[in-house]
Design a protein around this motif. Sequence first.
Motif, PDB file in Angstrom:
ATOM      1  N   SER A   1       0.821  -1.205   0.000  1.00 28.86           N
ATOM      2  CA  SER A   1       0.000   0.000   0.000  1.00 28.86           C
ATOM      3  C   SER A   1       0.860   1.263   0.000  1.00 28.86           C
ATOM      4  CB  SER A   1      -0.935  -0.012   1.215  1.00 28.86           C
ATOM      5  OG  SER A   1      -1.688   1.170   1.267  1.00 28.86           O
ATOM      6  N   ASP A   2       1.814   1.339   0.910  1.00 29.15           N
ATOM      7  CA  ASP A   2       2.687   2.516   0.975  1.00 29.15           C
ATOM      8  C   ASP A   2       3.483   2.693  -0.307  1.00 29.15           C
ATOM      9  OD1 ASP A   2       1.846   3.263   3.494  1.00 29.15           O
ATOM     10  OD2 ASP A   2       3.571   2.382   4.528  1.00 29.15           O
ATOM     11  N   ARG A   3       3.965   1.595  -0.847  1.00 28.96           N
ATOM     12  CA  ARG A   3       4.793   1.668  -2.054  1.00 28.96           C
ATOM     13  C   ARG A   3       3.993   2.156  -3.252  1.00 28.96           C
ATOM     14  NH1 ARG A   3       9.035   2.730  -4.614  1.00 28.96           N
ATOM     15  NH2 ARG A   3      10.086   1.112  -5.780  1.00 28.96           N
ATOM     16  N   ILE A   4       2.780   1.656  -3.436  1.00 29.03           N
ATOM     17  CA  ILE A   4       1.960   2.092  -4.575  1.00 29.03           C
ATOM     18  C   ILE A   4       1.565   3.551  -4.418  1.00 29.03           C
ATOM     19  CG2 ILE A   4      -0.274   1.801  -5.724  1.00 29.03           C
ATOM     20  CD1 ILE A   4       0.132  -1.188  -5.510  1.00 29.03           C
ATOM     21  N   LYS A   5       1.290   3.980  -3.211  1.00 31.56           N
ATOM     22  CA  LYS A   5       0.966   5.398  -3.000  1.00 31.56           C
ATOM     23  C   LYS A   5       2.120   6.290  -3.431  1.00 31.56           C
ATOM     24  CE  LYS A   5      -2.211   4.524   0.783  1.00 31.56           C
ATOM     25  NZ  LYS A   5      -2.378   4.529   2.250  1.00 31.56           N
ATOM     26  N   SER A   6       3.352   5.837  -3.247  1.00 32.98           N
ATOM     27  CA  SER A   6       4.506   6.642  -3.665  1.00 32.98           C
ATOM     28  C   SER A   6       4.629   6.680  -5.189  1.00 32.98           C
ATOM     29  CB  SER A   6       5.799   6.113  -3.038  1.00 32.98           C
ATOM     30  OG  SER A   6       6.227   4.926  -3.665  1.00 32.98           O
ATOM     31  N   HIS A   7       4.076   5.690  -5.892  1.00 31.69           N
ATOM     32  CA  HIS A   7       4.109   5.668  -7.353  1.00 31.69           C
ATOM     33  C   HIS A   7       3.017   6.531  -7.969  1.00 31.69           C
ATOM     34  CE1 HIS A   7       7.114   2.677  -7.856  1.00 31.69           C
ATOM     35  NE2 HIS A   7       6.413   1.683  -7.342  1.00 31.69           N
ATOM     36  N   ASP A   8       1.957   6.761  -7.238  1.00 28.80           N
ATOM     37  CA  ASP A   8       0.755   7.356  -7.812  1.00 28.80           C
ATOM     38  C   ASP A   8       1.048   8.623  -8.612  1.00 28.80           C
ATOM     39  OD1 ASP A   8      -1.980   7.060  -8.258  1.00 28.80           O
ATOM     40  OD2 ASP A   8      -2.447   8.528  -6.715  1.00 28.80           O
ATOM     41  N   ALA A   9       1.810   9.535  -8.058  1.00 26.12           N
ATOM     42  CA  ALA A   9       2.080  10.794  -8.754  1.00 26.12           C
ATOM     43  C   ALA A   9       3.167  10.641  -9.814  1.00 26.12           C
ATOM     44  CB  ALA A   9       2.478  11.863  -7.743  1.00 26.12           C
ATOM     45  N   LYS A  10       4.088   9.716  -9.615  1.00 22.37           N
ATOM     46  CA  LYS A  10       5.235   9.572 -10.518  1.00 22.37           C
ATOM     47  C   LYS A  10       4.907   8.794 -11.784  1.00 22.37           C
ATOM     48  CE  LYS A  10       8.363   9.457  -6.595  1.00 22.37           C
ATOM     49  NZ  LYS A  10       9.198   8.576  -5.793  1.00 22.37           N
ATOM     50  N   ARG A  11       4.016   7.848 -11.700  1.00 20.65           N
ATOM     51  CA  ARG A  11       3.685   6.990 -12.840  1.00 20.65           C
ATOM     52  C   ARG A  11       2.206   7.166 -13.173  1.00 20.65           C
ATOM     53  NH1 ARG A  11       7.724   4.492 -10.221  1.00 20.65           N
ATOM     54  NH2 ARG A  11       9.364   3.589 -11.489  1.00 20.65           N
ATOM     55  N   GLU A  12       1.950   8.085 -14.077  1.00 19.82           N
ATOM     56  CA  GLU A  12       0.564   8.426 -14.400  1.00 19.82           C
ATOM     57  C   GLU A  12      -0.064   7.507 -15.444  1.00 19.82           C
ATOM     58  OE1 GLU A  12       0.419  12.524 -15.452  1.00 19.82           O
ATOM     59  OE2 GLU A  12       1.277  13.174 -13.557  1.00 19.82           O
ATOM     60  N   TRP A  13       0.721   6.662 -16.101  1.00 22.35           N
ATOM     61  CA  TRP A  13       0.250   5.877 -17.224  1.00 22.35           C
ATOM     62  C   TRP A  13      -0.542   4.640 -16.828  1.00 22.35           C
ATOM     63  CZ3 TRP A  13       2.121   1.058 -16.668  1.00 22.35           C
ATOM     64  CH2 TRP A  13       3.276   0.913 -15.908  1.00 22.35           C
ATOM     65  N   TRP A  14      -0.389   4.137 -15.617  1.00 25.67           N
ATOM     66  CA  TRP A  14      -1.011   2.851 -15.296  1.00 25.67           C
ATOM     67  C   TRP A  14      -2.500   2.989 -15.019  1.00 25.67           C
ATOM     68  CZ3 TRP A  14      -3.088   1.764 -10.449  1.00 25.67           C
ATOM     69  CH2 TRP A  14      -2.713   2.604  -9.400  1.00 25.67           C
ATOM     70  N   THR A  15      -3.234   1.929 -15.376  1.00 22.99           N
ATOM     71  CA  THR A  15      -4.687   1.926 -15.204  1.00 22.99           C
ATOM     72  C   THR A  15      -5.173   0.778 -14.327  1.00 22.99           C
ATOM     73  OG1 THR A  15      -4.927   0.655 -17.243  1.00 22.99           O
ATOM     74  CG2 THR A  15      -5.101   3.061 -17.421  1.00 22.99           C
ATOM     75  N   THR A  16      -4.305  -0.233 -14.115  1.00 25.38           N
ATOM     76  CA  THR A  16      -4.681  -1.403 -13.327  1.00 25.38           C
ATOM     77  C   THR A  16      -3.531  -1.799 -12.416  1.00 25.38           C
ATOM     78  OG1 THR A  16      -6.042  -2.215 -15.162  1.00 25.38           O
ATOM     79  CG2 THR A  16      -5.460  -3.814 -13.456  1.00 25.38           C
ATOM     80  N   ALA A  17      -3.866  -2.164 -11.184  1.00 26.68           N
ATOM     81  CA  ALA A  17      -2.865  -2.653 -10.237  1.00 26.68           C
ATOM     82  C   ALA A  17      -3.209  -4.095  -9.859  1.00 26.68           C
ATOM     83  CB  ALA A  17      -2.833  -1.788  -8.985  1.00 26.68           C
ATOM     84  N   VAL A  18      -2.171  -4.933  -9.776  1.00 24.01           N
ATOM     85  CA  VAL A  18      -2.324  -6.321  -9.336  1.00 24.01           C
ATOM     86  C   VAL A  18      -1.395  -6.505  -8.146  1.00 24.01           C
ATOM     87  CG1 VAL A  18      -2.121  -8.749  -9.959  1.00 24.01           C
ATOM     88  CG2 VAL A  18      -2.821  -7.069 -11.698  1.00 24.01           C
ATOM     89  N   LEU A  19      -1.946  -6.887  -7.002  1.00 29.37           N
ATOM     90  CA  LEU A  19      -1.178  -7.088  -5.779  1.00 29.37           C
ATOM     91  C   LEU A  19      -1.177  -8.571  -5.441  1.00 29.37           C
ATOM     92  CD1 LEU A  19      -2.452  -4.171  -5.782  1.00 29.37           C
ATOM     93  CD2 LEU A  19      -2.312  -4.260  -3.325  1.00 29.37           C
ATOM     94  N   VAL A  20       0.001  -9.147  -5.248  1.00 30.79           N
ATOM     95  CA  VAL A  20       0.116 -10.569  -4.925  1.00 30.79           C
ATOM     96  C   VAL A  20       0.772 -10.685  -3.556  1.00 30.79           C
ATOM     97  CG1 VAL A  20       1.019 -12.813  -5.637  1.00 30.79           C
ATOM     98  CG2 VAL A  20       0.387 -11.108  -7.381  1.00 30.79           C
ATOM     99  N   THR A  21       0.042 -11.249  -2.616  1.00 27.00           N
ATOM    100  CA  THR A  21       0.518 -11.412  -1.246  1.00 27.00           C
ATOM    101  C   THR A  21       0.207 -12.830  -0.782  1.00 27.00           C
ATOM    102  OG1 THR A  21      -1.562 -10.680  -0.249  1.00 27.00           O
ATOM    103  CG2 THR A  21       0.071  -8.967  -0.707  1.00 27.00           C
ATOM    104  N   SER A  22       0.497 -13.079   0.464  1.00 23.56           N
ATOM    105  CA  SER A  22       0.123 -14.338   1.091  1.00 23.56           C
ATOM    106  C   SER A  22      -1.077 -14.058   1.988  1.00 23.56           C
ATOM    107  CB  SER A  22       1.291 -14.866   1.920  1.00 23.56           C
ATOM    108  OG  SER A  22       0.865 -15.885   2.766  1.00 23.56           O
ATOM    109  N   ALA A  23      -2.015 -14.956   2.003  1.00 25.20           N
ATOM    110  CA  ALA A  23      -3.207 -14.764   2.831  1.00 25.20           C
ATOM    111  C   ALA A  23      -2.857 -14.629   4.306  1.00 25.20           C
ATOM    112  CB  ALA A  23      -4.183 -15.913   2.621  1.00 25.20           C
TER     113      ALA A  23
END
Length: 113
Positions: free
Chosen positions: A74-96
């Motif tokens: 979550s923190d990492r993607i928030k830091s990308h939000d302003a820098k990488r404007e081109w993306w339209t979809t996010a896929v997060l892979v974690t362990s349950a």
Amino acid sequence: MTGRSLELYFVDGKPDGMLTAEVFNWTGHVIMSPRTQIAEALARKEARYTGVYLLLGDKDGEPCAYIGEAEDISDRIKSHDAKREWWTTAVLVTSAANNLNKAHVKYLEARLV
């Protein structure tokens, strides 16, 4: 090769909205979210876990993907939000169970790249 069962859950009941996915007998967890719903996706507990993520979209008319890893996605993607404007979809892979460590996600990131 044997078959597998995949469970998809459409969070808002729409196939083009946020969804979660789990494979039976696998401890992983996947969240896929359009950018328009990223705030809701990042508010989920799994988004605070250690894992890998993909930002997908088009850049200059070409398909593009950014692959990363983080101890708190979550923190990492928030830091990308302003820098990488081109993306339209996010896929997060974690362990349950949030039992991935830094070595696990570095390996997964390398394999995805």
